[in-house]
Design an enzyme around this catalytic site. Structure first.
Site, PDB file in Angstrom:
ATOM      1  N   HIS B  93       0.821  -1.214   0.000  1.00 43.57           N
ATOM      2  CA  HIS B  93       0.000   0.000   0.000  1.00 43.57           C
ATOM      3  C   HIS B  93       0.858   1.268   0.000  1.00 43.57           C
ATOM      4  O   HIS B  93       1.780   1.411   0.792  1.00 43.57           O
ATOM      5  CB  HIS B  93      -0.906  -0.022   1.232  1.00 43.57           C
ATOM      6  N   ALA B 133      -2.802  -6.126   6.652  1.00 38.30           N
ATOM      7  CA  ALA B 133      -1.505  -5.541   7.008  1.00 38.30           C
ATOM      8  C   ALA B 133      -1.342  -4.135   6.403  1.00 38.30           C
ATOM      9  O   ALA B 133      -1.572  -3.931   5.216  1.00 38.30           O
ATOM     10  CB  ALA B 133      -0.376  -6.455   6.526  1.00 38.30           C
ATOM     11  N   VAL B 135       1.184  -2.425   5.538  1.00 37.80           N
ATOM     12  CA  VAL B 135       2.148  -2.261   4.445  1.00 37.80           C
ATOM     13  C   VAL B 135       1.807  -3.148   3.248  1.00 37.80           C
ATOM     14  O   VAL B 135       2.546  -3.169   2.265  1.00 37.80           O
ATOM     15  CB  VAL B 135       3.596  -2.571   4.887  1.00 37.80           C
ATOM     16  N   GLU B 136       0.701  -3.885   3.333  1.00 38.60           N
ATOM     17  CA  GLU B 136       0.318  -4.721   2.192  1.00 38.60           C
ATOM     18  C   GLU B 136      -0.983  -4.176   1.584  1.00 38.60           C
ATOM     19  O   GLU B 136      -0.949  -3.160   0.894  1.00 38.60           O
ATOM     20  CB  GLU B 136       0.247  -6.195   2.619  1.00 38.60           C
ATOM     21  N   MET B 137      -2.124  -4.763   1.878  1.00 43.60           N
ATOM     22  CA  MET B 137      -3.360  -4.279   1.252  1.00 43.60           C
ATOM     23  C   MET B 137      -4.088  -3.230   2.095  1.00 43.60           C
ATOM     24  O   MET B 137      -4.993  -2.546   1.609  1.00 43.60           O
ATOM     25  CB  MET B 137      -4.265  -5.472   0.914  1.00 43.60           C
TER      26      MET B 137
END
Lengths: 326, 326
Positions: B93, B133, B135-137
């Site tokens: 993200h 998460a 830093v992910e989705m």
């Protein structure tokens, strides 16, 4: 912007729903349309070869030509989402949001110019723009080419696609192969194409009434030809948009707020709509276009019929490979 | 961490290259390995059905369950890139870069725990982590479920996959369908599997020598079983990493720097390597593992042979659909 105020509207609007099934009466309407060919025009300086298609297919899915290493053409032109992204405005490098809605690449070879503002004449000109754009893939082109050169497989595939070039991995060939692949992404055989080809049952009566309304209200003045676009620029300011459109390319006062007519092929699966993607449904889009471009308030039946017609423009999705990248 | 110091190394190293072709002599080595089955174990509480596979396939490619609307499971677990991302550390993200290298989902159903630190026991537990998460989705799970609920097609597909649930679109079923799809992503029939099944010509002499070196040097102590992992945790600090590994899950001093042994299936196509993705080539990875885990300096021939062996672990890539999302 040319506005067509058709004289037959009132008469057509009074015809009861269902008249459309008398298909003989509709021949003059059908004659206004063109079925989508299986291939768009192929430019003389970029012949379509299997080698270029294969390479372009790889490059289309290749995220290593973005600076983050995770964004490819297919990120925003996502084959799972009608080869577009189904969000209002494109989201690219570091989550930056661009100014405009992502156009589908489906049938883009049929367009007379590329991008909402027509700043490139063809797919060869278009292909490198998003790679370099700061809000998209944000990649220096030289670095992209260097990254590709590191892979033996790309060296082999570029050589096969451009056998006469001494150094085939270059910007032109990157653009040419991507453009060639994109020219394979066509959607013939939609229900409406089958209807034009003589299958009277391929679309519903409601859609046939929509076709009539589409012609009689003058939508077809701009949305015409095989891709249902004239590839010309027309002024429109949709709700929420301050985008100056083609003016940003030409600097001509008369180009303010002008945008290239978008294709209506597959419009049902390429929502949301308008240059800023602020319009979520086809019904809203039809209503707004009636108001802004034709100066008409469509009644609910007309909106629903035209929407039903637009749904018949979704064709067979193209074949492609999810490539095994090196 | 258990270190194996095999007594036969010196003898094996003196055998000339090419001895490996006498396959009868290698039976005792082959017996140390297991071919990859076509399916991993299926948990009793999540039966594998075509409906769940289809739904999970859709959800795996669904970017609308990310907060940006453009990141799906397939962004980092990219089928074009060995179902991983081929960058050192996951980029999610807003372009944020995570702490660890993206593990491939290929054959992940064979692992005894999920994530580098094993913080989830199974794929059902793993599936929702990356969605939420930051830093992910970066997606709130309730919002993700609401978005899915807006689509008639998802309502229909969840109902078909979970016919006994009154409200089938829920977090458990999202996780169960994703896990079911992931259990189909296996890569049987690699050259090494064919070799184990009796095709003596399926791998090169160099790879056979590599198999011998892999056993004799003790790599197989941790990289064993069908996926070539013991699914246990072993302490390692690779160059550039300060990651505390399993300690972040358990808080146990003894778990500092421990990571779950990664699978070696498809390792040739899932570079770069190690928990921080700082190791670019298999040759370097083999050298580092010799030094850090086995206390050995492999000579060039050994490194090359083991690398050749690792290349034989790339199997047939799984079937999947690029779904037509609603």
């Amino acid at each position: 912007m040319k506005k067509i105020l058709p004289v037959v509207v009132a008469a057509a609007a009074m015809v009861p729903i269902g008249m459309a099934t008398a298909d003989d009466d509709l021949q003059s309407y059908k004659d206004r349309f063109e079925a989508l060919p299986h291939l768009p025009p192929i430019p003389a300086n970029n012949s379509m070869t299997p080698e270029k298609i294969e390479l372009g297919n790889m490059l289309f899915f290749e995220p290593r030509i973005s600076s983050s290493g995770v964004i490819s053409c297919a990120t925003c032109h996502n084959p799972a989402l009608g080869w577009a992204d189904r969000i209002p405005r494109a989201t690219g490098h570091d989550g930056q949001v661009g100014e405009r809605n992502t156009p589908t690449v489906l049938n883009s070879g049929f367009l007379g110019s590329q991008f909402w503002d027509g700043r490139e004449p063809d797919l060869e000109g278009q292909a490198l723009g998003p790679i370099e754009a700061d809000v998209e893939m944000a990649m220096d082109l030289e670095t992209a080419l260097e990254r590709l050169t590191e892979f033996d497989l790309y060296q082999e595939k570029f050589e096969a696609a451009f056998p006469n070039d001494e150094e085939p991995i270059n910007a032109d060939n990157l653009a040419h192969s991507l453009a060639t692949f994109q020219r394979t992404l066509n959607t013939p055989n939609s229900p409406f194409d089958r209807y034009l080809h003589g299958d009277a049952e391929a679309i519903s009566d409601e859609a046939k009434d929509g076709m009539v309304a589409f012609v009689d209200n003058g939508c077809i003045a701009c949305h015409r030809g095989p891709a249902l676009t004239d590839s010309q620029f027309h002024a429109i300011q949709v709700p929420g948009s301050t985008d100056l459109g083609r003016f940003t390319v030409t600097g001509e006062e008369s180009d303010k707020y002008r945008f290239r007519t978008p294709t209506l092929r597959n419009v049902a699966v390429t929502y949301p709509y308008m240059n800023n993607g602020a319009t979520e449904t086809l019904e809203e889009a039809v209503t707004i276009m009636g108001q802004e471009m034709l100066g008409r308030e469509f009644d609910e039946t007309t909106v629903n019929n035209i929407t039903a017609f637009l749904h018949t423009l979704t064709g067979d999705m193209p074949d492609f490979e999810v490539p095994a990248l090196p």
